[in-house]
Scaffold this active site. Structure first.
Site, PDB file in Angstrom:
ATOM      1  N   ASN A 196      28.683 -13.802  48.496  1.00 51.85           N
ATOM      2  CA  ASN A 196      27.780 -13.293  47.460  1.00 51.85           C
ATOM      3  C   ASN A 196      28.462 -12.055  46.901  1.00 51.85           C
ATOM      4  OD1 ASN A 196      25.822 -12.193  45.864  1.00 51.85           O
ATOM      5  ND2 ASN A 196      24.387 -11.726  47.529  1.00 51.85           N
TER       6      ASN A 196
ATOM      7  N   LYS B  35      27.689 -10.271  44.449  1.00 47.95           N
ATOM      8  CA  LYS B  35      26.762  -9.286  43.882  1.00 47.95           C
ATOM      9  C   LYS B  35      27.269  -8.829  42.498  1.00 47.95           C
ATOM     10  CE  LYS B  35      25.246  -8.341  48.510  1.00 47.95           C
ATOM     11  NZ  LYS B  35      24.661  -7.418  49.483  1.00 47.95           N
TER      12      LYS B  35
ATOM     13  N   HIS C 102      17.311 -13.313  46.894  1.00 46.28           N
ATOM     14  CA  HIS C 102      18.050 -12.300  47.645  1.00 46.28           C
ATOM     15  C   HIS C 102      17.219 -11.023  47.738  1.00 46.28           C
ATOM     16  CE1 HIS C 102      21.072  -9.379  48.789  1.00 46.28           C
ATOM     17  NE2 HIS C 102      21.719 -10.412  49.292  1.00 46.28           N
TER      18      HIS C 102
ATOM     19  N   GLU D  56      17.942  -8.047  47.379  1.00 45.03           N
ATOM     20  CA  GLU D  56      18.165  -7.072  46.298  1.00 45.03           C
ATOM     21  C   GLU D  56      17.369  -7.457  45.054  1.00 45.03           C
ATOM     22  OE1 GLU D  56      22.417  -7.216  46.537  1.00 45.03           O
ATOM     23  OE2 GLU D  56      22.281  -6.228  48.487  1.00 45.03           O
TER      24      GLU D  56
ATOM     25  N   GLU E 202      18.595 -13.003  56.090  1.00 47.56           N
ATOM     26  CA  GLU E 202      19.269 -11.742  55.820  1.00 47.56           C
ATOM     27  C   GLU E 202      18.343 -10.565  56.123  1.00 47.56           C
ATOM     28  OE1 GLU E 202      22.816 -12.509  53.014  1.00 47.56           O
ATOM     29  OE2 GLU E 202      21.138 -11.709  51.875  1.00 47.56           O
TER      30      GLU E 202
ATOM     31  N   GLY F 287      24.742  -4.495  53.742  1.00 43.72           N
ATOM     32  CA  GLY F 287      25.545  -3.422  53.164  1.00 43.72           C
ATOM     33  C   GLY F 287      25.481  -2.125  53.944  1.00 43.72           C
TER      34      GLY F 287
ATOM     35  N   SER G 194      26.219  -7.772  56.750  1.00 44.13           N
ATOM     36  CA  SER G 194      27.407  -7.155  57.350  1.00 44.13           C
ATOM     37  C   SER G 194      28.174  -8.107  58.269  1.00 44.13           C
ATOM     38  CB  SER G 194      27.028  -5.872  58.107  1.00 44.13           C
ATOM     39  OG  SER G 194      26.429  -4.945  57.226  1.00 44.13           O
TER      40      SER G 194
ATOM     41  N   GLY H 114      29.984  -7.796  51.211  1.00 36.63           N
ATOM     42  CA  GLY H 114      31.195  -6.977  51.119  1.00 36.63           C
ATOM     43  C   GLY H 114      32.482  -7.692  51.525  1.00 36.63           C
TER      44      GLY H 114
END
Ligand code: 13P
Length: 255
Positions: free
Chosen positions: A13, A15, A98, A100, A170, A176, A216, A238
């Site tokens: 992902n 982002k 998601h 976010e 998640e 993150g 993570s 990430g």
């Protein structure tokens, strides 16, 4: 539960990262490193990168996905993209719900359900995200919350359509933050999600369901997380932006 009954899927992902030129470069760097993968490999990119990513991924085993889609086919929805639009350009995967999106853009369980419906109707595979905040974990309501998110999102989804859904667990506190859920914590909630699916659709469907962990996940912890019986893959933030790190996770999932 038999892990061999389902496919491992490692999805990146990205982002809000990478320009189209950078997307092309990253896909080209990942491709040779994952060409012998024993799992499905997906890269979900910003909308503007999709075309470049598709071109770079042509002829490889990397599938390209989007990070969201709207529930209507078209219309006055400024700034939104429909599932039909994505399919028309050859996109097969889409992340829905998601954290976010839920946290910053007002996404609710109901809109997640509507977007999921639209993506399935368009013939896409949905990576459906669920997960709790730290306060909710501390309150001891992780199970109820994740079960509720899963049930609402799957409202109206048939047993046949369920084959086109991957659920990603998640925990928001692990996204993150560099703070990973322990392998046991990840497995516990992935199993809970599978139990919810079993309750709704029966054991066979639950056994066949790919449940990913995200938060993570990286080259160093992927082995342990993916060795757990109910963790069938990962949704990687990430670490999906670095070809070597992403490839190492794909390798861990291929064992
Ligand atoms: P990180 O891997 O950066 O924690 O992000 C996880 C995530 O949100 C994937 O969707």
């Amino acid at each position: 539960m038999n892990k061999n009954l389902r496919k491992a899927v490692i999805a990146g992902n990205w982002k809000m990262n990478k320009t189209p030129a950078e997307a092309k470069e990253l896909i080209r760097a990942i491709a040779p490193l994952v060409k012998d993968a024993g799992c499905d490999v997906v890269a979900c990119t910003p909308f503007v990168d999709l075309q470049a990513a598709l071109e770079a991924a042509a002829g490889t085993n990397i599938e390209i996905g989007a990070e969201n889609c709207h529930w209507e086919k078209s219309g006055a929805f400024t700034g939104e993209i429909s599932a039909e639009m994505l399919v028309s350009m050859g996109i097969k995967y889409v992340i829905i719900g998601h954290s976010e999106r839920r946290q910053y853009f007002g996404e609710t369980d109901e809109t997640v359900q509507k977007r999921t419906r639209a993506a399935l109707d368009a013939g896409m595979t949905v990576i459906l995200c669920v997960g709790e905040y730290l306060e909710q974990r501390e309150q001891g309501i992780t199970s109820e919350l994740v079960a509720l998110q899963t049930k609402v999102a799957l409202g109206g989804v048939s047993k046949e359509e369920l084959k086109n859904i991957i659920i990603a667990y998640e925990p928001v506190w692990a996204i993150g933050t560099g703070k990973t859920a322990t392998a046991d914590q990840a497995n516990e909630v992935c199993k809970l999600i599978r139990d919810v699916v079993a309750e709704l659709y029966g054991k066979e469907s639950a056994d066949a369901m790919t449940v990913q962990y995200g938060g993570s996940m990286n080259a160093a912890n992927a082995d342990e997380l993916l060795s757990k019986p109910d963790v069938d893959g990962g949704l990687i933030g990430g670490a999906s932006l670095k070809a070597e790190d992403f490839a190492a996770i794909v390798k861990a999932a291929s064992k």
